[in-house]
Each structure stands twice: as structure tokens, then as C-alpha cells.
Enzyme design. Structure first.
Site, PDB file in Angstrom:
ATOM      1  CD  GLU A  97      -2.939  -1.323   2.210  1.00 56.98           C
ATOM      2  OE1 GLU A  97      -2.800  -0.611   3.224  1.00 56.98           O
ATOM      3  OE2 GLU A  97      -3.887  -2.115   2.043  1.00 56.98           O
ATOM      4  CB  ALA A 149       0.938   7.829   2.356  1.00 58.64           C
ATOM      5  CB  CYS A 192      -3.590  -6.208  -5.935  1.00 54.08           C
ATOM      6  SG  CYS A 192      -5.126  -5.307  -5.653  1.00 54.08           S
ATOM      7  CD  GLU A 195      -4.706 -10.692  -6.357  1.00 51.82           C
ATOM      8  OE1 GLU A 195      -4.174  -9.709  -5.815  1.00 51.82           O
ATOM      9  OE2 GLU A 195      -5.864 -11.068  -6.113  1.00 51.82           O
ATOM     10  CB  CYS A 231      -6.241  -8.859  -9.341  1.00 57.29           C
ATOM     11  SG  CYS A 231      -5.134  -7.689  -8.519  1.00 57.29           S
TER      12      CYS A 231
END
Ligand code: THU
Length: 134
Positions: A46, A48, A55, A57, A92
Site C-alpha cells: 500500500e 499513503a 495488489c 496478484e 487483478c
């Protein structure tokens, strides 16, 4: 279940521990079995600036490509905890489609193990892929 399936599931669950998910606190791991039997793992990363996050995947696909492989024979995705399945998000599904096929198995797992198996065609019917551009 085949040994490779068990290995793939275990790899996806182990990859959850490598997730960088301080915002959602929802770790996801993914493990790809490539066309030669190799396994490539990834986790969500992730940011900010929320939309910039990756993701699991996508991370696993990047690892597969960097290893010089180009086909997803099978993929395991691990996340969540309760009964709700951690199925791949829409984007994904399309990412898997690029390197997979309608009959590619997608093994959906929780930290406890395998929950369900779908084919990519079930998750992304009538999909658009590389062949469309031939
Ligand atoms: N996430 C994945 O890594 N894969 C998916 O297919 C579904 C969602 C991640 C993205 C984000 O870091 C967190 O799960 C919550 O949405």
C-alpha cells in the site's frame, strides 16, 4: 490434493506476512505456479497516496515476469479471515487473464487454507485478452 497445490497454498499464506498494508490492515498474499513448475510470490504493497498501492496478484505477476516466465498455470490468493472469500479484485482478474486462460485455476484461500477453487473463466467471463489484438 497434489503436493504442488499444497505448496502453492502455503506460499500464498506465507506471503501474507510480507504484506505492507498499514492502511487497510488487510494483508493479501499471492503465489503463482508458472509453466515450468516454478512458484512466484507477492503481497499487497500500500501507499499513503491510497490509489498508488499494489495488489498481491500484481506483485506476484511482476516477480514471475522478472524471473523470465510468462504463463500462469495456477494461482493461489490468500487473505481475509472469516467465511467471506478473498477473491481477486476485478483489476487483478484482468491481470491474471493476461498470462492465464479461461481454465486457469484460481485457488482462494484464508490463513487456514484453501476455501474454494474457481476457474479464471468463472471469475472473468467473456474476457478481453491478448488474442483480441492479434
Ligand atoms: N487486495 C489485494 O491485494 N488483492 C485483491 O485482489 C483484493 C484486494 C488488497 C488491496 C489493498 O491493499 C487491500 O487488499 C484492501 O483492499
Amino acid at each position: 490434493m497434489a503436493d504442488t497445490d499444497q505448496d502453492l497454498i502455503a506460499a500464498a499464506i506465507a506471503a501474507m506476512d510480507r504484506a505492507y498494508a498499514p492502511y487497510s490492515k488487510f494483508p493479501v498474499g499471492a503465489a503463482i505456479l508458472d509453466e515450468t513448475g516454478g512458484i512466484h510470490v507477492g503481497a499487497n504493497v500500500e501507499n499513503a497516496a491510497y490509489p498508488v498501492g499494489n495488489c498481491a496478484e500484481a506483485s506476484a505477476i511482476a516477480a514471475m515476469v522478472m524471473a523470465g516466465r510468462s504463463r500462469i498455470a495456477k494461482i493461489a490468493v490468500a487473505g481475509g479471515s472469516g467465511d467471506l472469500l478473498c477473491t481477486p479484485c476485478g483489476a487483478c482478474r484482468q491481470r491474471i487473464r493476461e498470462f492465464g486462460a479461461d481454465n486457469t485455476p484460481v485457488m482462494v484461500c484464508s490463513p487456514d487454507g484453501l476455501q474454494r477453487v474457481f476457474t479464471l473463466g468463472e471469475l472473468l467471463p467473456e474476457s478481453f485478452g491478448p488474442e483480441n489484438l492479434d
